[in-house]
Design a protein around this motif. Structure first.
Motif, PDB file in Angstrom:
ATOM      1  N   GLY A 110      25.631  33.797 -24.231  1.00 30.08           N
ATOM      2  CA  GLY A 110      26.080  35.045 -24.828  1.00 30.08           C
ATOM      3  C   GLY A 110      26.691  34.819 -26.192  1.00 30.08           C
ATOM      4  O   GLY A 110      26.794  33.667 -26.662  1.00 30.08           O
ATOM      5  N   PRO A 111      27.114  35.895 -26.848  1.00 29.69           N
ATOM      6  CA  PRO A 111      27.646  35.792 -28.212  1.00 29.69           C
ATOM      7  C   PRO A 111      29.000  35.100 -28.292  1.00 29.69           C
ATOM      8  O   PRO A 111      29.492  34.865 -29.400  1.00 29.69           O
ATOM      9  N   ARG A 206      14.571  29.111 -32.822  1.00 32.37           N
ATOM     10  CA  ARG A 206      14.203  30.312 -32.072  1.00 32.37           C
ATOM     11  C   ARG A 206      15.259  31.370 -32.346  1.00 32.37           C
ATOM     12  O   ARG A 206      16.288  31.095 -32.955  1.00 32.37           O
ATOM     13  N   ASP A 207      14.989  32.568 -31.891  1.00 33.84           N
ATOM     14  CA  ASP A 207      15.897  33.689 -32.136  1.00 33.84           C
ATOM     15  C   ASP A 207      17.276  33.396 -31.538  1.00 33.84           C
ATOM     16  O   ASP A 207      17.393  33.151 -30.332  1.00 33.84           O
ATOM     17  N   ILE A 208      18.305  33.381 -32.394  1.00 37.32           N
ATOM     18  CA  ILE A 208      19.652  33.106 -31.890  1.00 37.32           C
ATOM     19  C   ILE A 208      20.467  34.390 -31.708  1.00 37.32           C
ATOM     20  O   ILE A 208      21.662  34.326 -31.414  1.00 37.32           O
ATOM     21  N   THR A 209      19.793  35.523 -31.863  1.00 34.08           N
ATOM     22  CA  THR A 209      20.473  36.799 -31.585  1.00 34.08           C
ATOM     23  C   THR A 209      20.982  36.775 -30.138  1.00 34.08           C
ATOM     24  O   THR A 209      20.267  36.375 -29.226  1.00 34.08           O
ATOM     25  N   GLY A 210      22.237  37.176 -29.982  1.00 35.96           N
ATOM     26  CA  GLY A 210      22.809  37.171 -28.642  1.00 35.96           C
ATOM     27  C   GLY A 210      23.551  35.898 -28.295  1.00 35.96           C
ATOM     28  O   GLY A 210      24.197  35.819 -27.251  1.00 35.96           O
ATOM     29  N   ALA A 213      28.543  35.325 -32.244  1.00 31.54           N
ATOM     30  CA  ALA A 213      29.471  36.450 -32.293  1.00 31.54           C
ATOM     31  C   ALA A 213      29.001  37.500 -33.300  1.00 31.54           C
ATOM     32  O   ALA A 213      28.576  37.156 -34.410  1.00 31.54           O
ATOM     33  N   GLY A 214      29.055  38.742 -32.910  1.00 28.22           N
ATOM     34  CA  GLY A 214      28.646  39.826 -33.794  1.00 28.22           C
ATOM     35  C   GLY A 214      27.168  40.145 -33.736  1.00 28.22           C
ATOM     36  O   GLY A 214      26.702  41.037 -34.442  1.00 28.22           O
ATOM     37  N   THR A 215      26.405  39.414 -32.908  1.00 24.86           N
ATOM     38  CA  THR A 215      24.953  39.686 -32.817  1.00 24.86           C
ATOM     39  C   THR A 215      24.602  40.203 -31.424  1.00 24.86           C
ATOM     40  O   THR A 215      25.375  40.117 -30.515  1.00 24.86           O
TER      41      THR A 215
END
Ligand SMILES: [Zn+2]
Length: 215
Positions: A110-111, A206-210, A213-215
Motif C-alpha cells: 500500500g501507499p 512497473r507501475d508504482i501507483t498505490g 504515499a499520495g498515490t
C-alpha cells in the motif's frame, strides 16, 4: 515446477540468525536477508551479515529503525535516517548491488510503504526494490505458519516469501517446512519474481501507483 525464494527480514539476531543460516546450509538453500541498520552497529551484527554474504545469500537494506513506514514518516530526513544510514553499515560488507525492502502494515502492500523522496533516493542510488507475494505470518503463529506457507507455494508459480530471523518467528518451523517444500518439488532461488520488483537498478520497472504515499 514451482519456484520459492525465501527472504528473512528484521535481523540479524545473534540467537536466531546463526541457526537460520545453519538450517539453510544443511538444505543447500540460499536466500535473501533484509537487515535493519540498528542491528548492524554491533560487531556481532556485522559478522552475521558477513557470514550470510560468504554463504551465498543476498543481503539487503530494510531500514534502520523499522519504526514508521516510509510513506507515513513525516521527518524531513527520514530517507537519510532510515535508508542511507543503513546503507552506510551494509555497503562496506556487501557493496553492490543495492537491495531495499520497505516495511509496514503487517506485510500489506500500500501507499504506506514508500514516500516520493524514498523513491527518488532509490532511483538515484540504483537500488532494486524487493516486495513479496507471500507473508505466512511466522511472527504471529510460530508453529502454524508452514501450513499457510505451503498453501501459498501451491497457489503460484514463483513465491517470494517473507519470514523473520527474529525470536518467536520462523525458526522453530523452518527445517520441517523446508523438508515438506522439497518433497513437493519446490525449487529454490535467490532471484525474485519480476512482479515483486517495482524498481530495478534505479529504474521504475512497473507501475508504482498505490505503493507511494499520495498515490
Ligand atoms: Zn520488516
Amino acid at each position: 515446477m514451482s519456484l520459492l525464494t525465501l527472504s528473512f527480514d528484521n535481523g540479524p539476531d545473534p540467537h536466531v540468525t546463526p541457526r537460520v543460516l545453519d538450517i539453510l546450509a544443511s538444505h543447500r538453500i540460499t536466500a535473501q536477508f533484509f537487515v535493519l541498520g540498528k542491528h548492524l552497529v554491533t560487531d556481532e551484527g556485522k559478522r552475521l551479515v558477513a557470514r550470510a554474504r560468504d554463504e551465498g545469500h543476498v543481503v539487503g537494506n530494510h531500514s534502520f529503525t523499522h519504526a514508521i513506514p516510509l510513506g507515513e514518516d513525516t521527518r524531513p530526513d527520514a530517507v537519510e535516517a532510515e535508508i542511507a544510514a543503513t546503507d552506510a553499515l551494509v555497503a562496506p560488507l556487501v557493496p553492490t548491488p543495492k537491495w531495499f525492502r520497505p516495511f509496514g502494515g503487517g506485510g500489506k502492500l500500500g501507499p504506506h510503504l514508500l514516500s516520493p523522496r524514498a523513491v527518488e533516493h532509490l532511483r538515484q542510488h540504483q537500488y532494486t526494490c524487493v516486495l513479496w507475494n507471500s507473508v505466512p505470518g511466522d511472527w504471529l503463529d510460530p508453529k502454524g505458519w508452514p501450513e499457510k506457507a505451503l498453501a501459498d507455494c501451491a497457489a503460484q508459480a514463483h513465491t517470494l516469501m517473507v519470514l523473520h530471523d527474529i525470536p518467536d518467528a520462523c525458526l522453530e518451523g523452518l527445517d520441517g517446512f523446508l523438508h515438506r517444500a522439497k518433497a513437493l518439488g519446490m525449487r529454490f532461488t535467490t532471484r525474485s519474481p519480476p512482479e515483486c520488483l517495482p524498481i530495478v537498478d534505479g529504474h521504475i520497472a512497473r507501475d508504482i501507483t498505490g505503493l507511494v504515499a499520495g498515490t
